[in-house]
Scaffold this motif. Structure first.
Motif, mmCIF file in Angstrom:
data_model
loop_
_atom_site.group_PDB
_atom_site.id
_atom_site.type_symbol
_atom_site.label_atom_id
_atom_site.label_comp_id
_atom_site.label_asym_id
_atom_site.label_seq_id
_atom_site.Cartn_x
_atom_site.Cartn_y
_atom_site.Cartn_z
ATOM 1 N N GLY A 137 -71.934 -1.661 6.560
ATOM 2 C CA GLY A 137 -70.940 -0.632 6.321
ATOM 3 C C GLY A 137 -69.749 -1.238 5.605
ATOM 4 O O GLY A 137 -69.720 -2.424 5.279
ATOM 5 N N SER A 138 -68.727 -0.412 5.376
ATOM 6 C CA SER A 138 -67.506 -0.883 4.737
ATOM 7 C C SER A 138 -66.359 0.033 5.121
ATOM 8 O O SER A 138 -66.572 1.180 5.535
ATOM 9 C CB SER A 138 -67.677 -0.904 3.215
ATOM 10 O OG SER A 138 -66.515 -1.408 2.584
ATOM 11 N N GLY A 139 -65.136 -0.482 4.999
ATOM 12 C CA GLY A 139 -63.959 0.272 5.415
ATOM 13 C C GLY A 139 -63.642 1.488 4.571
ATOM 14 O O GLY A 139 -62.810 2.317 4.945
ATOM 15 N N ASP A 140 -64.303 1.617 3.401
ATOM 16 C CA ASP A 140 -64.072 2.797 2.566
ATOM 17 C C ASP A 140 -65.117 3.888 2.796
ATOM 18 O O ASP A 140 -65.175 4.880 2.055
ATOM 19 C CB ASP A 140 -64.020 2.418 1.081
ATOM 20 C CG ASP A 140 -65.314 1.769 0.601
ATOM 21 O OD1 ASP A 140 -66.264 1.663 1.402
ATOM 22 O OD2 ASP A 140 -65.362 1.367 -0.576
ATOM 23 N N GLU A 171 -64.291 -3.718 2.089
ATOM 24 C CA GLU A 171 -63.008 -3.029 2.261
ATOM 25 C C GLU A 171 -62.584 -3.095 3.727
ATOM 26 O O GLU A 171 -63.422 -2.992 4.626
ATOM 27 C CB GLU A 171 -63.128 -1.569 1.825
ATOM 28 C CG GLU A 171 -63.347 -1.372 0.338
ATOM 29 C CD GLU A 171 -62.152 -1.833 -0.477
ATOM 30 O OE1 GLU A 171 -61.007 -1.588 -0.039
ATOM 31 O OE2 GLU A 171 -62.371 -2.440 -1.535
ATOM 32 N N PRO A 172 -61.275 -3.263 4.005
ATOM 33 C CA PRO A 172 -60.806 -3.322 5.398
ATOM 34 C C PRO A 172 -61.148 -2.052 6.173
ATOM 35 O O PRO A 172 -61.191 -0.961 5.608
ATOM 36 C CB PRO A 172 -59.289 -3.476 5.247
ATOM 37 C CG PRO A 172 -59.080 -3.984 3.867
ATOM 38 C CD PRO A 172 -60.189 -3.416 3.035
ATOM 39 N N SER A 173 -61.368 -2.235 7.461
ATOM 40 C CA SER A 173 -61.659 -1.091 8.340
ATOM 41 C C SER A 173 -60.883 -1.263 9.634
ATOM 42 O O SER A 173 -61.447 -1.667 10.650
ATOM 43 C CB SER A 173 -63.160 -1.006 8.628
ATOM 44 O OG SER A 173 -63.605 -2.202 9.237
ATOM 45 N N PRO A 174 -59.572 -0.992 9.630
ATOM 46 C CA PRO A 174 -58.741 -1.225 10.814
ATOM 47 C C PRO A 174 -59.294 -0.515 12.054
ATOM 48 O O PRO A 174 -59.583 0.676 12.022
ATOM 49 C CB PRO A 174 -57.381 -0.636 10.403
ATOM 50 C CG PRO A 174 -57.385 -0.671 8.907
ATOM 51 C CD PRO A 174 -58.802 -0.435 8.509
ATOM 52 N N THR A 192 -63.684 -10.256 11.663
ATOM 53 C CA THR A 192 -62.636 -9.236 11.767
ATOM 54 C C THR A 192 -61.817 -9.101 10.490
ATOM 55 O O THR A 192 -61.032 -8.162 10.369
ATOM 56 C CB THR A 192 -61.689 -9.556 12.946
ATOM 57 O OG1 THR A 192 -61.259 -10.931 12.818
ATOM 58 C CG2 THR A 192 -62.391 -9.389 14.270
ATOM 59 N N ASN A 193 -61.977 -10.014 9.542
ATOM 60 C CA ASN A 193 -61.266 -9.841 8.270
ATOM 61 C C ASN A 193 -62.210 -9.367 7.163
ATOM 62 O O ASN A 193 -62.011 -9.651 5.985
ATOM 63 C CB ASN A 193 -60.538 -11.129 7.858
ATOM 64 C CG ASN A 193 -61.489 -12.277 7.591
ATOM 65 O OD1 ASN A 193 -62.689 -12.164 7.861
ATOM 66 N ND2 ASN A 193 -60.981 -13.370 7.053
ATOM 67 N N ASN A 194 -63.272 -8.629 7.590
ATOM 68 C CA ASN A 194 -64.131 -7.877 6.666
ATOM 69 C C ASN A 194 -65.042 -8.743 5.802
ATOM 70 O O ASN A 194 -65.473 -8.322 4.732
ATOM 71 C CB ASN A 194 -63.285 -6.976 5.740
ATOM 72 C CG ASN A 194 -62.178 -6.268 6.483
ATOM 73 O OD1 ASN A 194 -62.437 -5.529 7.418
ATOM 74 N ND2 ASN A 194 -60.942 -6.538 6.103
#
Length: 337
Positions: free
Chosen positions: A264-267, A243-246, A222-224
């Motif tokens: 995948g990634s948060g960006d 990158e984070p993905s809230p 959960t912390n990417n």
């Protein structure tokens, strides 16, 4: 259209992956997807209460069923190509947390009652009619498709994530504090035979997968962070920070040969790494924002990424796939391989 079994990928093929087809008619985010182990089929579950079945050889939607009463959250194939297990999003007061569905005639073959909260992890044994579910009620339950009643319960702390290895002999349960416990699937009631800790990272594990050869385990937290562990010794082979993905846990996937990792990634980008070298091989625009689901097909040079749309990625043999500045194809054309 048949394809030869994948033996080994190379970096050039991985780098050439591009969008081959897109489905955009979902009324919400896709929450889960699964490939059939032996047939060219894909199933998705979505926030619009739909479960959809696709022919992946031709990028064709075969069937859509809607489940307004319980919704559709997690989904996985049974061994039958038109039967799936689907977990509920709401109306769980009666404990009907999962259903065994026939996509062929849109029938519910069996309800599975027991979980008191949402199921967040679901997987089918590759060798028999057993399956496992992990729930926010802090339990992992073992089931048999042929029986309504739960066959076994593991109580634990935190958000559980479960996975069988490809031989069906071992299953892994990830829990609070980054602990991974391994069980013999034939005698899990005796407790875990091994426990791994991801050194220095105590975040909850939101996804766990075994490589096809059973030698590696893939964890996303959960912390990417994404880790590849040695499945026998628990040692960390490599790790990557994204990158984070809230609100959208990151999913990653092994290639069938176990040599590469795609995530995948948060960006809103997608990334591929060489596991043995620990180096990044490729980075792509996902075209669909942050991918909520990502899986590589078990028998094809293909992966799918999903958010509120579903994209099929295949090798671009002409090297003329959509560039960073072009729109991905909004079509349902057959995939050429």
């Amino acid at each position: 259209m048949a394809t030869a079994p994948i033996t080994e990928l190379d970096e050039e093929t991985v780098r050439s992956m591009s969008v081959g087809a897109v489905f955009t008619d979902f009324g919400g985010k896709i929450t889960a997807l699964d490939f059939h182990r032996k047939d060219d089929l894909l199933v998705t579950a979505s926030e619009d209460d739909s479960v959809r079945l696709y022919d992946i050889a031709n990028a064709k939607l075969l069937k859509t069923t809607y489940h307004k009463k319980h919704g559709a959250d997690r989904v996985c194939f049974t061994h039958h190509p038109s039967s799936v297990i689907c977990s509920s999003r709401y109306n769980m007061d009666g404990g009907e947390s999962m259903r065994y569905l026939s996509m062929y005639d849109n029938r519910c073959l069996r309800y599975f009652k027991g979980h008191k909260d949402r199921v967040v992890s679901l997987c089918m044994s590759p060798i028999n009619d057993s399956f496992m579910s992990g729930s926010l009620d802090h339990s992992v339950r073992v089931w048999d498709l042929r029986v309504n009643a739960c066959q076994g319960i593991l109580r634990l702390r935190g958000r559980p994530t479960v996975a069988y290895d490809q031989q069906g002999l071992v299953f892994a349960v990830a829990m609070e504090g980054g602990a991974i416990k391994l069980f013999d699937s034939r005698s899990y009631d005796k407790g875990p035979f091994d426990t791994f800790l991801v050194g220095g990272d105590t975040a909850e594990v939101c996804d766990i997968k075994f490589s096809n050869d059973g030698k590696s385990m893939l964890l996303s937290t959960t912390n990417n962070n994404i880790y590849v562990l040695d499945a026998y010794a628990g040692e960390k082979r490599c790790g990557f920070n994204l990158e984070p993905s809230p609100g959208t846990p990151i999913e990653a996937t092994f290639t069938p040969d176990g040599q590469y990792l795609v995530s995948g990634s948060g960006d809103g980008t997608l990334h591929a790494w060489n596991i043995n070298m620990g180096t990044e091989v490729a980075s792509w625009n996902s075209y669909i924002g942050v991918a909520s689901c990502l899986k590589w097909a078990p028998r094809r040079v293909m992966f799918v990424a999903a958010s509120t749309a579903l994209t099929f990625w295949i090798p671009d043999v002409d090297s003329q796939g959509p560039s960073k500045n072009e729109a991905a194809p909004q079509s349902e054309h057959p995939i050429k391989q």
